[in-house]
Design an enzyme around this catalytic site. Structure first.
Site, short mmCIF file in Angstrom:
data_model
loop_
_atom_site.label_atom_id
_atom_site.label_comp_id
_atom_site.label_asym_id
_atom_site.label_seq_id
_atom_site.Cartn_x
_atom_site.Cartn_y
_atom_site.Cartn_z
N THR A 13 47.55 43.27 33.52
CA THR A 13 46.20 43.83 33.60
C THR A 13 45.84 44.13 35.05
O THR A 13 46.28 43.46 35.98
CB THR A 13 45.16 42.87 32.98
OG1 THR A 13 45.08 41.67 33.76
CG2 THR A 13 45.54 42.51 31.55
N GLY A 14 45.03 45.18 35.22
CA GLY A 14 44.64 45.58 36.56
C GLY A 14 45.83 45.92 37.43
O GLY A 14 45.94 45.46 38.57
N SER A 15 46.72 46.76 36.90
CA SER A 15 48.00 47.00 37.58
C SER A 15 48.13 48.37 38.22
O SER A 15 49.23 48.85 38.45
CB SER A 15 49.16 46.76 36.61
OG SER A 15 48.95 47.38 35.37
N THR A 16 47.00 49.00 38.54
CA THR A 16 47.07 50.30 39.21
C THR A 16 47.10 50.17 40.73
O THR A 16 47.35 51.16 41.43
CB THR A 16 45.89 51.21 38.80
OG1 THR A 16 44.66 50.55 39.15
CG2 THR A 16 45.93 51.50 37.31
N GLY A 18 47.12 46.96 44.25
CA GLY A 18 47.07 45.58 44.71
C GLY A 18 48.11 44.67 44.10
O GLY A 18 49.26 45.05 43.85
N ILE A 19 47.70 43.43 43.84
CA ILE A 19 48.61 42.42 43.30
C ILE A 19 49.17 42.84 41.96
O ILE A 19 50.37 42.69 41.69
CB ILE A 19 47.88 41.06 43.18
CG1 ILE A 19 47.55 40.52 44.57
CG2 ILE A 19 48.73 40.06 42.41
CD1 ILE A 19 46.67 39.27 44.55
N GLY A 20 48.33 43.40 41.10
CA GLY A 20 48.78 43.80 39.77
C GLY A 20 49.89 44.84 39.81
O GLY A 20 50.89 44.74 39.09
N SER A 141 43.30 31.86 42.36
CA SER A 141 43.06 31.98 43.80
C SER A 141 43.00 30.58 44.38
O SER A 141 42.73 29.60 43.67
CB SER A 141 41.72 32.70 44.04
OG SER A 141 41.29 32.53 45.38
N TYR A 154 32.61 33.75 41.80
CA TYR A 154 34.05 34.03 41.69
C TYR A 154 34.84 32.74 41.59
O TYR A 154 35.72 32.59 40.73
CB TYR A 154 34.48 34.84 42.91
CG TYR A 154 35.97 35.02 43.07
CD1 TYR A 154 36.65 35.99 42.33
CD2 TYR A 154 36.70 34.24 43.97
CE1 TYR A 154 38.02 36.18 42.50
CE2 TYR A 154 38.07 34.41 44.13
CZ TYR A 154 38.73 35.38 43.39
OH TYR A 154 40.08 35.56 43.55
#
Length: 264
Positions: A13-16, A18-20, A141, A154
């Site tokens: 998820t969120g892989s477009t 950064g870390i993903g 984190s 967060y």
């Protein structure tokens, strides 16, 4: 090192970016067919094409969806009902003063950083258990165990992921399924790179010099004195997804560059 992951299917998820994205690329490097996720179809498709070009023996797919939205999650399940690996990476963060965090913000962070990941895990975990193999990884984190006080909304969600991961791991007893959490420290995402660049107006400074000065001034307790690179997190994640990491069960795995001062 051959990781034994060829032809496995992973949803990151969120892989477009950064870390993903780094995790997706490292998995694809090991022959994994990665489902690229993000809210915007054109950004997702761009990463899919990049992976196809770099790793032509794999079959990356477009899994564009706003996974916070329950209806879009359901559509994602219909399109991709079976996966071997789930990396719950997507999340939001922002520095906020406690007095400015109203109930709506708390709820937004809870829905985005916790409930979305839980919804995916709840759907895919039973299938993994039936298949006798599966990997679920939460990206948390160092703030989960060492809150800075700069973004309480967060930190709360990242601490919850540690508890959720441990709870789900209890359901995998005797099965070839693992559930773990990685806790990265400060990482050089695209946004962080821009922020650090913007903090220094001197054109004669290289980014390495800016990075070193920032760490010395703001994070002197870091033992590596640099930002963690997303690729490093991608490599660790790939190992945890492999059969070689089968003994990691419900583990909170610190990758904080020595930032956390405690033994545990």
């Amino acid at each position: 090192m051959e990781m034994g992951l060829t032809n496995k299917t992973a949803l990151v998820t969120g892989s477009t970016k950064g870390i993903g994205k780094a995790i997706a690329l490292e998995l694809a490097k090991e022959g994994v067919n990665v489902l690229i996720n993000g809210r915007h179809d054109e950004e997702v498709e761009k990463v899919v094409n990049e992976i196809k070009s770099k790793f032509p023996t794999t079959s990356p797919q477009n899994a564009a969806a706003d996974i916070v939205d329950k209806e879009q999650r359901e559509n994602l399940f219909k399109e991709h009902p079976y996966i071997d690996i789930l990396v719950n990476n997507m999340g939001i963060y922002e520095i906020m003063q406690y007095e400015d965090v109203d109930d709506e913000v708390w709820e937004t962070y809870f829905r985005t950083n916790v409930l979305a990941a839980n919804g995916l895990s709840k759907f895919y975990l039973p299938k993994m258990l039936n298949n006798e193999f599966g990997r679920i990884i939460f990206i948390a984190s160092e703030e989960a165990v060492m809150p800075s006080g700069q973004m309480p909304q967060y930190c709360m969600t990242k601490s919850m992921l540690l508890s959720l991961s441990k709870s789900l791991s209890k359901l995998t007893v005797g099965k070839g399924v693992t559930v773990n959490t990685i806790m990265p420290g400060p990482t050089l995402s695209e946004n962080v790179h821009q922020i650090i660049d913007g903090m220094y107006n001197r054109k004669d400074m290289t980014f390495s010099e800016k990075e070193k000065d920032f760490m010395t001034s703001n994070l002197p307790q870091s033992e590596i004195q640099r930002f963690i690179r997303p690729t490093e997190i991608g490599r660790l994640t790939t190992f945890l997804c492999s059969p070689y990491a089968s003994a990691f069960k419900g583990s909170p795995i610190r990758m904080d560059g020595g930032l956390i001062p405690t033994i545990f």
